[in-house]
Design a protein around this motif. Structure first.
Motif, PDB file in Angstrom:
ATOM      1  N   ARG A 162     -20.346  -6.178  22.790  1.00  0.00           N
ATOM      2  CA  ARG A 162     -20.826  -4.812  23.616  1.00  0.00           C
ATOM      3  C   ARG A 162     -20.436  -5.628  25.164  1.00  0.00           C
ATOM      4  O   ARG A 162     -22.153  -5.786  25.548  1.00  0.00           O
ATOM      5  N   SER A 163     -20.500  -5.952  25.546  1.00  0.00           N
ATOM      6  CA  SER A 163     -20.154  -6.594  27.084  1.00  0.00           C
ATOM      7  C   SER A 163     -20.208  -7.527  27.250  1.00  0.00           C
ATOM      8  O   SER A 163     -20.957  -7.812  27.971  1.00  0.00           O
ATOM      9  N   GLU A 164     -20.579  -8.583  26.387  1.00  0.00           N
ATOM     10  CA  GLU A 164     -21.145  -9.963  26.760  1.00  0.00           C
ATOM     11  C   GLU A 164     -20.705 -10.646  25.861  1.00  0.00           C
ATOM     12  O   GLU A 164     -20.277 -10.198  24.343  1.00  0.00           O
ATOM     13  N   PRO A 165     -20.323 -11.903  25.754  1.00  0.00           N
ATOM     14  CA  PRO A 165     -19.760 -13.105  24.925  1.00  0.00           C
ATOM     15  C   PRO A 165     -21.223 -13.191  24.640  1.00  0.00           C
ATOM     16  O   PRO A 165     -21.431 -13.323  24.278  1.00  0.00           O
ATOM     17  N   LEU A 166     -20.258 -13.580  23.224  1.00  0.00           N
ATOM     18  CA  LEU A 166     -20.462 -13.951  21.453  1.00  0.00           C
ATOM     19  C   LEU A 166     -20.424 -15.448  21.616  1.00  0.00           C
ATOM     20  O   LEU A 166     -18.730 -16.406  21.399  1.00  0.00           O
ATOM     21  N   THR A 167     -21.411 -16.637  21.392  1.00  0.00           N
ATOM     22  CA  THR A 167     -21.145 -17.844  21.463  1.00  0.00           C
ATOM     23  C   THR A 167     -21.000 -18.131  19.931  1.00  0.00           C
ATOM     24  O   THR A 167     -21.412 -17.520  19.038  1.00  0.00           O
ATOM     25  N   ARG A 168     -20.580 -19.481  19.407  1.00  0.00           N
ATOM     26  CA  ARG A 168     -20.669 -19.977  18.343  1.00  0.00           C
ATOM     27  C   ARG A 168     -22.086 -19.486  17.871  1.00  0.00           C
ATOM     28  O   ARG A 168     -22.328 -19.666  16.670  1.00  0.00           O
ATOM     29  N   ALA A 169     -22.387 -20.795  18.577  1.00  0.00           N
ATOM     30  CA  ALA A 169     -24.356 -20.650  18.072  1.00  0.00           C
ATOM     31  C   ALA A 169     -25.161 -20.064  18.035  1.00  0.00           C
ATOM     32  O   ALA A 169     -25.501 -19.006  16.520  1.00  0.00           O
ATOM     33  N   HIS A 170     -24.653 -18.764  17.705  1.00  0.00           N
ATOM     34  CA  HIS A 170     -25.079 -17.679  17.970  1.00  0.00           C
ATOM     35  C   HIS A 170     -24.498 -17.071  16.584  1.00  0.00           C
ATOM     36  O   HIS A 170     -25.680 -16.886  16.583  1.00  0.00           O
ATOM     37  N   LEU A 171     -23.547 -17.114  16.603  1.00  0.00           N
ATOM     38  CA  LEU A 171     -23.501 -16.416  15.079  1.00  0.00           C
ATOM     39  C   LEU A 171     -23.946 -17.348  14.760  1.00  0.00           C
ATOM     40  O   LEU A 171     -24.510 -16.996  13.342  1.00  0.00           O
ATOM     41  N   LEU A 172     -23.616 -18.859  14.511  1.00  0.00           N
ATOM     42  CA  LEU A 172     -24.799 -19.668  13.125  1.00  0.00           C
ATOM     43  C   LEU A 172     -25.936 -19.533  13.164  1.00  0.00           C
ATOM     44  O   LEU A 172     -26.575 -18.835  12.269  1.00  0.00           O
ATOM     45  N   ASP A 173     -26.657 -19.365  14.508  1.00  0.00           N
ATOM     46  CA  ASP A 173     -28.155 -18.768  14.139  1.00  0.00           C
ATOM     47  C   ASP A 173     -28.553 -17.355  13.023  1.00  0.00           C
ATOM     48  O   ASP A 173     -29.014 -17.321  12.912  1.00  0.00           O
ATOM     49  N   ARG A 174     -27.514 -16.193  13.896  1.00  0.00           N
ATOM     50  CA  ARG A 174     -27.503 -14.958  13.417  1.00  0.00           C
ATOM     51  C   ARG A 174     -27.776 -15.374  11.599  1.00  0.00           C
ATOM     52  O   ARG A 174     -28.368 -14.569  11.033  1.00  0.00           O
ATOM     53  N   LEU A 175     -26.808 -15.921  11.250  1.00  0.00           N
ATOM     54  CA  LEU A 175     -26.490 -15.921  10.110  1.00  0.00           C
ATOM     55  C   LEU A 175     -27.571 -17.143   9.096  1.00  0.00           C
ATOM     56  O   LEU A 175     -27.793 -16.625   8.273  1.00  0.00           O
ATOM     57  N   ALA A 176     -27.960 -18.051  10.005  1.00  0.00           N
ATOM     58  CA  ALA A 176     -29.024 -18.819   9.026  1.00  0.00           C
ATOM     59  C   ALA A 176     -30.315 -18.052   9.232  1.00  0.00           C
ATOM     60  O   ALA A 176     -31.494 -17.488   8.121  1.00  0.00           O
ATOM     61  N   ALA A 177     -30.553 -17.015  10.416  1.00  0.00           N
ATOM     62  CA  ALA A 177     -31.635 -15.702  10.672  1.00  0.00           C
ATOM     63  C   ALA A 177     -31.633 -14.672   8.808  1.00  0.00           C
ATOM     64  O   ALA A 177     -32.700 -14.799   8.354  1.00  0.00           O
ATOM     65  N   LEU A 178     -30.185 -13.825   8.768  1.00  0.00           N
ATOM     66  CA  LEU A 178     -30.034 -13.160   8.023  1.00  0.00           C
ATOM     67  C   LEU A 178     -29.626 -13.921   6.236  1.00  0.00           C
ATOM     68  O   LEU A 178     -29.742 -12.954   5.615  1.00  0.00           O
ATOM     69  N   LEU A 179     -29.564 -15.093   6.701  1.00  0.00           N
ATOM     70  CA  LEU A 179     -29.181 -16.014   5.043  1.00  0.00           C
ATOM     71  C   LEU A 179     -30.008 -17.308   4.722  1.00  0.00           C
ATOM     72  O   LEU A 179     -29.187 -17.971   4.898  1.00  0.00           O
ATOM     73  N   PRO A 180     -31.644 -17.053   5.292  1.00  0.00           N
ATOM     74  CA  PRO A 180     -32.433 -17.796   4.646  1.00  0.00           C
ATOM     75  C   PRO A 180     -32.077 -18.958   3.894  1.00  0.00           C
ATOM     76  O   PRO A 180     -32.574 -20.214   3.920  1.00  0.00           O
ATOM     77  N   ASP A 181     -31.950 -18.565   2.643  1.00  0.00           N
ATOM     78  CA  ASP A 181     -31.914 -19.232   1.527  1.00  0.00           C
ATOM     79  C   ASP A 181     -29.865 -20.413   1.701  1.00  0.00           C
ATOM     80  O   ASP A 181     -30.049 -21.311   0.830  1.00  0.00           O
ATOM     81  N   THR A 182     -29.279 -19.878   2.710  1.00  0.00           N
ATOM     82  CA  THR A 182     -28.134 -20.448   2.469  1.00  0.00           C
ATOM     83  C   THR A 182     -28.524 -21.893   3.774  1.00  0.00           C
ATOM     84  O   THR A 182     -28.706 -21.939   5.249  1.00  0.00           O
ATOM     85  N   ASP A 183     -28.393 -22.591   2.943  1.00  0.00           N
ATOM     86  CA  ASP A 183     -28.328 -24.430   4.492  1.00  0.00           C
ATOM     87  C   ASP A 183     -27.660 -24.347   4.899  1.00  0.00           C
ATOM     88  O   ASP A 183     -26.272 -24.626   4.723  1.00  0.00           O
ATOM     89  N   PRO A 184     -27.666 -24.425   7.008  1.00  0.00           N
ATOM     90  CA  PRO A 184     -26.323 -24.176   7.507  1.00  0.00           C
ATOM     91  C   PRO A 184     -26.434 -25.566   7.319  1.00  0.00           C
ATOM     92  O   PRO A 184     -24.513 -25.887   7.825  1.00  0.00           O
ATOM     93  N   GLY A 185     -26.461 -26.655   7.202  1.00  0.00           N
ATOM     94  CA  GLY A 185     -25.726 -27.679   6.819  1.00  0.00           C
ATOM     95  C   GLY A 185     -24.890 -28.252   6.242  1.00  0.00           C
ATOM     96  O   GLY A 185     -23.912 -28.979   5.552  1.00  0.00           O
ATOM     97  N   THR A 186     -25.122 -27.249   4.644  1.00  0.00           N
ATOM     98  CA  THR A 186     -23.946 -27.146   3.753  1.00  0.00           C
ATOM     99  C   THR A 186     -22.656 -25.605   4.008  1.00  0.00           C
ATOM    100  O   THR A 186     -22.176 -26.387   2.714  1.00  0.00           O
ATOM    101  N   VAL A 187     -22.376 -25.313   5.229  1.00  0.00           N
ATOM    102  CA  VAL A 187     -21.334 -24.519   5.380  1.00  0.00           C
ATOM    103  C   VAL A 187     -20.681 -24.951   5.928  1.00  0.00           C
ATOM    104  O   VAL A 187     -20.768 -26.156   7.047  1.00  0.00           O
ATOM    105  N   GLU A 188     -19.609 -25.279   5.482  1.00  0.00           N
ATOM    106  CA  GLU A 188     -18.210 -26.001   5.515  1.00  0.00           C
ATOM    107  C   GLU A 188     -16.159 -25.033   6.136  1.00  0.00           C
ATOM    108  O   GLU A 188     -16.773 -24.016   5.680  1.00  0.00           O
TER     109      GLU A 188
END
Length: 380
Positions: A214-240
């Motif tokens: 929507r007319s704004e850049p999306l960063t990798r950090a933003h995408l990962l933050d949202r992933l962690a927020a919506l899947l709280p039972d998934t440890d971001p440190g384990t995602v490969e």
């Protein structure tokens, strides 16, 4: 020019392999080009719905998901937190694209298609042929080269604009505990957007997050933050194996072909705007494009457009309407509540999002009953 074929397919993903298989079944001499060697990874949710298996059966590839367990259920969480979990009308599968795509390419080669590693940069249409990079000629070319399609650009069609293009990131993490099911968690904070977790059956799950641009850049950090927020039972440190990719939504499709050049799969913006599903569309459009390409070359584009419209036209119109309605979070929450109350509504939503289903009056009425009185504008 020595290198001349009846059909050249650019891109050997699901759409390209399906096109090669279909053209070979019609007796055409086929060259399949891809810039990578197989097996190769491809950023994707890896979900294979039942409708995709129907197309594979038609193409004579019944074992593309062999060795991977069926996923009998789908859990959908609405933006407001309400959820519905029911058995799917037919099970789905999660097969990594390193495996799935390589199996399709192998099937195309076994059927007689020639496979060559080559990056296409130039497409020139002439009166009686299409020439690629001044090296390879074909009576008809099928562009199945993904979201950044060179063939699509050669036809004068730019990439999809904002609101018709999504960005997603995916990786692999330990599967969540509990019974195997596909999980989709929609976002209340940013919309349209959702995260997913699709178990593979080997102790891992394909996990990811995506949202409509929507007319704004999306960063990798933003995408990962949202992933962690919506899947709280998934440890971001384990995602490969994290990789990002664009999803050109079917709400902004170019013409399916012109002259002797056809487009299929992501190159044709065939990604479901409601769910982001694209494998079924890729396989079906590839089958139709390959069949059309193997016939009279002067009529290939018209024949392909006609068959694509007959097979998917009404569904694509309905999915576009569903995507427009779903821009309001309250509509999605009402749909989740209706699907929880009524199995037929659930099945209707699944068919619309994963296959070639359509909206029906009963489903719309059940969703409407659950809508709150106060409206909210579409947005973030």
């Amino acid at each position: 020019m020595d290198d001349e074929f009846d059909v050249v397919v650019v891109g050997a993903g699901p759409a390209g392999s399906a096109a090669a298989l279909a053209a070979r079944r019609a007796g055409a001499r086929v060259l399949l080009l891809d810039r990578a060697d197989f097996p190769r990874d491809k950023a994707c949710g890896d979900g294979i719905a039942a409708h995709a298996l129907d197309v594979l059966d038609e193409l004579g590839v019944p074992d593309a998901v062999a060795g991977y367990p069926p996923l009998p259920a789908l859990r959908l969480v609405g933006p407001g937190g309400g959820a519905v979990a029911r058995r799917l009308p037919r099970p789905a599968y999660t097969v990594p694209r390193t495996v799935f795509d390589a199996r399709l390419v192998a099937a195309a080669v076994a059927a007689g298609a020639q496979l060559r590693r080559h990056t296409v940069r130039r497409v020139a249409q002439r009166a009686d042929r299409v020439v690629l990079d001044g090296e390879v000629a074909a009576r008809v070319v099928v562009g199945a080269d993904g979201a950044g399609s060179v063939v699509r650009r050669a036809l004068g069609h730019p990439v999809n604009p904002d609101r018709h293009l999504a960005l997603a990131i995916r990786g692999y993490a330990p599967a969540l505990p509990g019974p195997p099911e596909q999980l989709i968690v929609t976002s209340g904070a940013r919309w349209p957007a959702y995260a997913w977790s699709f178990p593979i059956g080997d102790g891992r799950a394909n996990v990811g997050y995506g949202e409509v641009l929507r007319s704004e850049p999306l960063t990798r950090a933003h995408l990962l933050d949202r992933l962690a927020a919506l899947l709280p039972d998934t440890d971001p440190g384990t995602v490969e194996g994290l990789r990002a990719h664009h999803l050109p939504l079917s709400t902004h499709r170019p013409p399916p072909g012109r002259g002797r050049v056809l487009l299929a799969g992501d190159a044709l913006s065939l990604v479901n705007p409601f769910t982001g599903e694209g494998i079924f569309y890729a396989l079906l459009s590839g089958l139709l494009a390959g069949t059309a390409a193997a016939g009279s070359p002067d009529r290939a584009a018209r024949r392909y457009a006609d068959t694509l419209r007959r097979r998917l036209g009404r569904h694509l119109r309905h999915s576009s309407v569903a995507a427009w309605l779903a821009r309001r979070r309250r509509v999605v929450d009402a749909a989740v509540r209706a699907a929880r109350r009524d199995d037929r509504v659930y099945h209707s939503i699944v068919e619309l999002g994963l296959g070639d289903g359509r909206l029906d009056v009963r489903t719309l009425a059940m969703i409407g009953i659950g809508l709150p009185a106060r409206d909210e504008p579409p947005g973030r």
